[in-house]
Design an enzyme around this catalytic site. Structure first.
Site, PDB file in Angstrom:
ATOM      1  N   ASP A  22     -31.194 -13.806 -10.304  1.00  0.00           N
ATOM      2  CA  ASP A  22     -30.449 -13.644  -9.073  1.00  0.00           C
ATOM      3  C   ASP A  22     -29.639 -12.256  -9.216  1.00  0.00           C
ATOM      4  O   ASP A  22     -28.643 -12.013  -9.869  1.00  0.00           O
ATOM      5  CB  ASP A  22     -29.251 -14.757  -8.967  1.00  0.00           C
ATOM      6  CG  ASP A  22     -28.992 -14.858  -7.545  1.00  0.00           C
ATOM      7  OD1 ASP A  22     -29.359 -14.069  -6.787  1.00  0.00           O
ATOM      8  OD2 ASP A  22     -28.075 -15.643  -7.293  1.00  0.00           O
ATOM      9  N   ASP A 112     -33.619 -12.088  -2.968  1.00  0.00           N
ATOM     10  CA  ASP A 112     -33.142 -11.596  -4.005  1.00  0.00           C
ATOM     11  C   ASP A 112     -33.001 -12.708  -5.369  1.00  0.00           C
ATOM     12  O   ASP A 112     -32.321 -12.502  -6.163  1.00  0.00           O
ATOM     13  CB  ASP A 112     -31.476 -11.017  -3.650  1.00  0.00           C
ATOM     14  CG  ASP A 112     -30.695 -12.229  -3.035  1.00  0.00           C
ATOM     15  OD1 ASP A 112     -31.193 -13.214  -3.092  1.00  0.00           O
ATOM     16  OD2 ASP A 112     -29.700 -12.056  -2.938  1.00  0.00           O
ATOM     17  N   GLU A 113     -33.792 -13.654  -5.298  1.00  0.00           N
ATOM     18  CA  GLU A 113     -33.767 -14.649  -6.367  1.00  0.00           C
ATOM     19  C   GLU A 113     -35.316 -15.360  -6.524  1.00  0.00           C
ATOM     20  O   GLU A 113     -35.806 -15.444  -5.732  1.00  0.00           O
ATOM     21  CB  GLU A 113     -32.442 -15.790  -6.442  1.00  0.00           C
ATOM     22  CG  GLU A 113     -32.708 -16.468  -4.997  1.00  0.00           C
ATOM     23  CD  GLU A 113     -31.698 -17.481  -4.884  1.00  0.00           C
ATOM     24  OE1 GLU A 113     -31.334 -17.999  -5.969  1.00  0.00           O
ATOM     25  OE2 GLU A 113     -31.224 -17.548  -3.824  1.00  0.00           O
TER      26      GLU A 113
END
Length: 407
Positions: A22, A112-113
């Site tokens: 993350d 984003d993860e």
């Protein structure tokens, strides 16, 4: 809590093999990377509504989705920047390319993860902990971004581990030690527990995950409903059998934008909704997908949220029919909008099918919508998304921040 830049490792024993990677304060970190003067300073992305805040700004109490005015009052020394969605998308692609160099088993869950399964790589790349250390170094050295990694035997525990280890940390929870790690945490760490559910749980004396685990399943079902009660009962016991899934077709296609705090007349919001649906419809057709359900998501000035949805009689990718459904949902919600004030609106098409496997409506029912969609898609594909716009959007200052597509 972890301190930014300091590696936090808490290793019980070896054996966990699912990574949750993350990126930290993603939008703000990209801004700090690209503009040296912003480094180690509080940064807020977005003026009317906070889209992201650096950890220096978060230390002052700034949070995502907070109004820009409140954020600037809490952190007057913060640097406020306009969002650059193209830069964030490019950074995301670069990070995911690194993920896929580590393992082919990558399941992205947002820009984003992602989850990575490295269980079969011990002889090739080393233990999961070594792989995670190398991944963090590469993301930092090659892309200039901080990233936190949680490692566990299940996706749920890996995600909790990364949340606990933030920012810029690494935390491993090994099989056999899950409940020792999980049960002291606050109930908000359970996947799906937001402020409203947390209040219900705390009102019944459940402040920690351990309290939820000790509660009979029937009590949770009575308080939260069968689906939510069963879900939390399993998670509180550390149970999560879901594998890392690759190559999943998207379950929804949507777009949203922040509107700021000023009141918006109905015509403005309707024009924004139409622009969002244009983007969603084009993405559906490009992916040869059709949807059964239209959802309109709203966030209000008091930070409350509402979602309204309608399932159509037949799946479609035609903007005209998707927009008609969305407009009906907006009209039904307008009294609430007038009462509370709208700060964000989004629309999504869900319950998707492959367009090649679904019998669409007859041309007599569709009229000219399909040829028009095809012509507009071709123009926008050749000359850019802004080449053709609706007349309703001309002369309007519609967005506080650019619309964001999501899947």
């Amino acid at each position: 809590m972890a301190v930014r830049g300091k590696l936090w490792e808490h290793v019980f024993v070896s054996g966990a093999s699912i990574l949750h990677a993350d990126l930290d304060a993603f939008y703000a970190s990209v801004e700090q990377r690209d503009e040296p003067s912003l480094r180690n300073r509080p940064v807020i992305v977005g003026h009317g509504v906070v889209l992201a805040a650096s950890y220096e700004a978060k230390a002052c109490g700034v949070r995502t989705a907070m109004s820009g005015a409140q954020a600037r009052w809490l952190c007057p020394q913060a640097m406020v920047v306009e969002p650059r969605m193209a830069a964030y998308a490019a950074a995301s692609r670069a990070v995911f390319a690194l993920f896929e160099q580590v393992t082919p088993l990558v399941e992205g869950i947002s820009i984003d993860e992602a989850f990575l399964d490295v269980g079969g790589l011990r002889r090739i790349s080393g233990a999961p902990l070594d792989i995670a250390r190398q991944l963090r170094r590469r993301v930092r050295d090659e892309l200039g971004l901080p990233i936190t990694v949680g490692i566990a035997a299940t996706k749920f525990l890996a995600k909790v581990a990364s949340a606990v280890a933030k920012p810029d940390g690494l935390l491993v929870v090994s099989p056999g030690q899950e409940l020792d790690f999980l049960h002291p945490l606050p109930v908000e760490r359970l996947w799906g527990v937001g402020p409203a559910t947390a209040r219900k749980l705390r009102a019944k004396g459940m402040a920690t995950v351990g309290d939820v685990a000790a509660m009979p399943r029937r009590t949770l079902v009575s308080a939260l409903g069968r689906a939510a009660g069963d879900h939390l009962h399993r998670l509180a016991q550390g149970q999560d059998a879901r594998p890392v899934q690759t190559g999943r077709r998207r379950r929804s296609v949507g777009a949203q934008c922040a509107l700021g705090q000023r009141p918006r007349p109905y015509d403005d919001v309707d024009a924004i909704l139409a622009t969002l649906l244009d983007r969603v419809g084009r993405r559906l057709r490009a992916g040869r997908r059709v949807g059964h359900t239209v959802m309109v998501r709203m966030r209000f000035a008091d930070f409350s949220r509402a979602t309204r949805s309608s399932t159509m009689s037949q799946a479609t990718d035609e903007t005209e029919y998707l927009l008609a459904t969305a407009r009906w949902l907006l009209a039904r919600s307008w009294p609430m909008v007038e009462e509370k004030g709208l700060t964000l609106i989004g629309v999504a098409v869900t319950n998707l099918d492959d367009a090649r496997n679904v019998q669409l409506a007859l041309p007599l029912e569709c009229g000219p919508a399909r040829p028009l969609d095809a012509a507009l898609d071709e123009l926008r594909g050749r000359y850019g998304g802004a080449a053709v716009t609706r007349a309703s959007g001309l002369g309007r200052s519609m967005y506080e921040s650019p619309p964001q597509l999501y899947e």
